[in-house]
Design a protein around this motif. Structure first.
Motif, mmCIF file in Angstrom:
data_model
loop_
_atom_site.group_PDB
_atom_site.id
_atom_site.type_symbol
_atom_site.label_atom_id
_atom_site.label_comp_id
_atom_site.label_asym_id
_atom_site.label_seq_id
_atom_site.Cartn_x
_atom_site.Cartn_y
_atom_site.Cartn_z
ATOM 1 N N ARG A 124 3.975 74.757 57.223
ATOM 2 C CA ARG A 124 3.282 75.904 56.609
ATOM 3 C C ARG A 124 4.318 76.847 55.991
ATOM 4 O O ARG A 124 5.269 77.269 56.640
ATOM 5 C CB ARG A 124 2.476 76.670 57.664
ATOM 6 N N LEU B 133 1.305 73.248 53.465
ATOM 7 C CA LEU B 133 0.286 74.278 53.282
ATOM 8 C C LEU B 133 0.979 75.586 52.933
ATOM 9 O O LEU B 133 1.785 76.093 53.720
ATOM 10 C CB LEU B 133 -0.546 74.458 54.564
ATOM 11 N N LEU C 19 -10.798 75.212 57.293
ATOM 12 C CA LEU C 19 -9.523 74.784 56.702
ATOM 13 C C LEU C 19 -8.994 73.558 57.445
ATOM 14 O O LEU C 19 -8.526 72.597 56.813
ATOM 15 C CB LEU C 19 -8.482 75.907 56.736
ATOM 16 N N GLU C 20 -9.085 73.581 58.767
ATOM 17 C CA GLU C 20 -8.566 72.453 59.558
ATOM 18 C C GLU C 20 -9.306 71.155 59.246
ATOM 19 O O GLU C 20 -8.709 70.074 59.238
ATOM 20 C CB GLU C 20 -8.614 72.794 61.054
ATOM 21 N N PHE D 49 -1.235 72.067 49.497
ATOM 22 C CA PHE D 49 -2.451 72.884 49.602
ATOM 23 C C PHE D 49 -2.067 74.358 49.421
ATOM 24 O O PHE D 49 -1.053 74.799 49.968
ATOM 25 C CB PHE D 49 -3.056 72.721 51.010
ATOM 26 N N LEU E 12 -7.663 69.962 56.122
ATOM 27 C CA LEU E 12 -6.311 69.446 56.389
ATOM 28 C C LEU E 12 -6.393 68.056 57.014
ATOM 29 O O LEU E 12 -5.610 67.164 56.679
ATOM 30 C CB LEU E 12 -5.546 70.399 57.333
ATOM 31 N N SER E 13 -7.362 67.878 57.891
ATOM 32 C CA SER E 13 -7.556 66.577 58.534
ATOM 33 C C SER E 13 -7.993 65.513 57.525
ATOM 34 O O SER E 13 -7.509 64.378 57.535
ATOM 35 C CB SER E 13 -8.601 66.715 59.642
ATOM 36 N N SER F 3 -2.701 76.096 62.580
ATOM 37 C CA SER F 3 -3.573 75.069 61.977
ATOM 38 C C SER F 3 -2.748 73.939 61.386
ATOM 39 O O SER F 3 -3.040 72.751 61.593
ATOM 40 C CB SER F 3 -4.448 75.694 60.885
ATOM 41 N N ALA F 4 -1.713 74.292 60.636
ATOM 42 C CA ALA F 4 -0.858 73.275 60.007
ATOM 43 C C ALA F 4 -0.133 72.451 61.062
ATOM 44 O O ALA F 4 0.000 71.224 60.936
ATOM 45 C CB ALA F 4 0.140 73.957 59.067
ATOM 46 N N TYR G 285 -7.624 65.544 54.111
ATOM 47 C CA TYR G 285 -6.745 65.301 52.946
ATOM 48 C C TYR G 285 -5.281 65.089 53.311
ATOM 49 O O TYR G 285 -4.509 64.580 52.503
ATOM 50 C CB TYR G 285 -6.860 66.464 51.951
ATOM 51 N N ASN G 286 -4.895 65.548 54.502
ATOM 52 C CA ASN G 286 -3.522 65.377 54.991
ATOM 53 C C ASN G 286 -2.453 65.712 53.930
ATOM 54 O O ASN G 286 -1.637 64.861 53.565
ATOM 55 C CB ASN G 286 -3.331 63.936 55.495
ATOM 56 N N ILE H 122 1.918 69.470 59.649
ATOM 57 C CA ILE H 122 2.104 69.852 58.238
ATOM 58 C C ILE H 122 2.921 71.149 58.194
ATOM 59 O O ILE H 122 2.585 72.103 58.897
ATOM 60 C CB ILE H 122 0.728 70.073 57.552
#
Length: 483
Positions: free
Chosen positions: A138, A118, A106-107, A11, A110-111, A130-131, A113-114, A136
């Motif tokens: 970052r 990032l 954004l979160e 991402f 992320l949830s 967030s990541a 599309y996983n 994930i």
């Protein structure tokens, strides 16, 4: 290419400003060309810019996801979804506030599309947290090079500007290789009050903390350009970093690709190229101050006079509001365009910068020392006149003039922010002639051409930037397998 299920997915979250978006879009193009699935997260009004820059004839398909920009919620006009010279000064605090409100959206993405990683601009300080919520990694995407990162960090750590007795007394940046001297007046955005100082210190602390907690840092530079500082950043500060630049070189395969970067040009490219084709090699100086600088009318007049009396041929990009038909342009000296006809070309608005710099007729570049512009100049092998106006640009000037020795300073004594200071025509004339025709001009250009060659080698297979990006992709792929 491997199937989507086994494909590494990255991402990209670029800051909503041209100078930040374009290099991140270049990076997305670059990783997509290596078989990585790339997704850009942006706002609806920025989709055309993203599509245009990532839809070149040789690029791999890149996904685009949108999140709503809360312009109205912070008191901005609905159409304000990008920072540029029309709105930068007045709207910056509100814009930054709105950027801070994008976290929840954004979160959600992320949830859903996983992704495996990032890459978020340094402005998104909350992106590390967030990541982390979704395990994930970052990566911080820096808008500057290693030298600037090291210099600004050392100034922040050791505060040498507090140990001098006046604003104009020089000091050496402690601990930094190369005996780099500055004055307090030159330091970007020094606070004027204790409250402002506390506010800036808090922001810097947040940026540093989120960077330290991130997986690592992506730097749009190449090792050979600033090797001492790349080593210093990794060893002394202990930061994990990958140099993957110059990113603009990934869009230099054809005239069409050079034109696709950023907004549509304000001049017909054929006219621009034909004009340059009629000039001798290295005989034209290109003058442009980026997408945010907004000079006063009086400063623009000084630039006009400086260019005229220099006797050099030039292309000058002026970021001004469009005048109503027939309205007099106050910033232009009477009869200027008639007097410079054939010798000078004014572009009002957006210029195809990479296309112009890469033309053999261009030999010099008057620049505000934004890192994108500096790297584009370096990659084109032209000498630079440095005219920093804000942020970390004063550090880039020192890299260009003192370390690399491929440019001369126009003589900025104080960083006045995006309004660009007050430089007289005589200083402009002198600096332009120093990079174009003075005794040291040839030596400077020869050094610049050497760095241009190194830049092109760095991004080729087996080169330093190519290898660093390969190592990053490999590391993320291995991590993906183990999670």
């Amino acid at each position: 290419m491997s199937s989507e299920s086994s494909q590494l997915h990255i991402f990209f979250l670029p800051m909503l400003a041209h100078g930040h978006m374009l290099p991140m879009l270049d990076m997305a193009n670059l990783v997509a060309s290596r078989g990585v699935m790339a997704t850009i997260v942006t706002t609806p009004l920025n989709v055309p810019l993203v599509s245009r820059t990532t839809s070149t004839p040789t690029s791999t398909k890149i996904n685009i996801l949108t999140i709503k920009f809360p312009a109205a919620e912070v008191g901005l006009p609905e159409e304000c979804e990008i920072l540029d010279s029309d709105n930068s000064k007045d709207t910056m605090p509100l814009f930054i506030k709105a950027v801070g409100m994008l976290q929840e959206q954004l979160e959600q993405l992320l949830s859903a599309y996983n992704p495996d990683c990032l890459v978020a601009d340094t402005f998104f300080t909350w992106a590390t947290d967030s990541a982390a919520k979704f395990n994930i990694p970052r990566l911080v995407f820096h808008s500057t090079g290693f030298f600037c990162l090291c210099a600004s960090t050392c100034v922040g750590l050791y505060e040498p500007h507090r140990k001098v007795s006046s604003d104009s007394e020089p000091f050496v940046i402690p601990s930094l290789p190369g005996e780099i001297k500055l004055t307090r007046m030159l330091l970007p955005d020094l606070p004027k009050t204790d409250a402002e100082a506390a506010y800036i210190a808090k922001i810097v602390k947040t940026v540093n903390e989120t960077e330290e907690r991130s997986y690592g840092v992506v730097v749009k530079s190449f090792y050979e350009l600033e090797k001492d500082y790349a080593d210093y950043y990794r060893k002394v500060f202990g930061r994990k970093a990958w140099h993957i630049g110059p990113l603009s070189l990934c869009n230099r395969n054809s005239i069409e690709e050079k034109l696709q970067r950023g907004k549509a040009s304000s001049i017909a490219e054929n006219y621009c190229l034909e004009w340059l084709d009629s000039k001798k090699p290295a005989s034209v100086v290109y003058v442009c101050f980026g997408s945010l600088t907004k000079f006063s009318d009086s400063q623009l007049r000084e630039i006009a006079w400086g260019l005229e009396v220099s006797g050099q041929q030039f292309i000058w990009v002026v970021k001004k509001h469009e005048n109503n038909a027939g309205e007099k342009e106050e910033w232009l000296p009477d009869g200027f365009e008639k007097r410079i006809e054939g010798r000078g070309l004014i572009i009002r608005g957006w210029a195809p910068q990479v296309l112009i710099l890469d033309h053999e007729a261009v030999g010099g570049f008057v620049t505000h020392c934004g890192w994108n512009s500096t790297l584009e100049g370096v990659s084109a092998g032209v000498s630079l006149v440095t005219w920093p106006v804000a942020y970390e640009q004063i550090y880039t000037e020192k890299l260009v003039t003192d370390v690399l020795q491929i440019g001369v300073s126009v003589g900025v004594k104080k960083c006045d922010g995006l309004l660009g200071g007050s430089i007289k025509r005589e200083a402009i004339e002198k600096a332009v002639n120093m990079i174009m025709v003075a005794g040291e001009a040839e030596e400077m250009r020869s050094r610049a051409k050497t760095f241009a060659k190194m830049a092109k080698e760095a991004v080729k297979e087996g080169g330093s930037s190519y290898s660093d990006l390969s190592a990053l992709i490999q590391e993320l792929s291995v991590r993906r397998l183990h999670h």
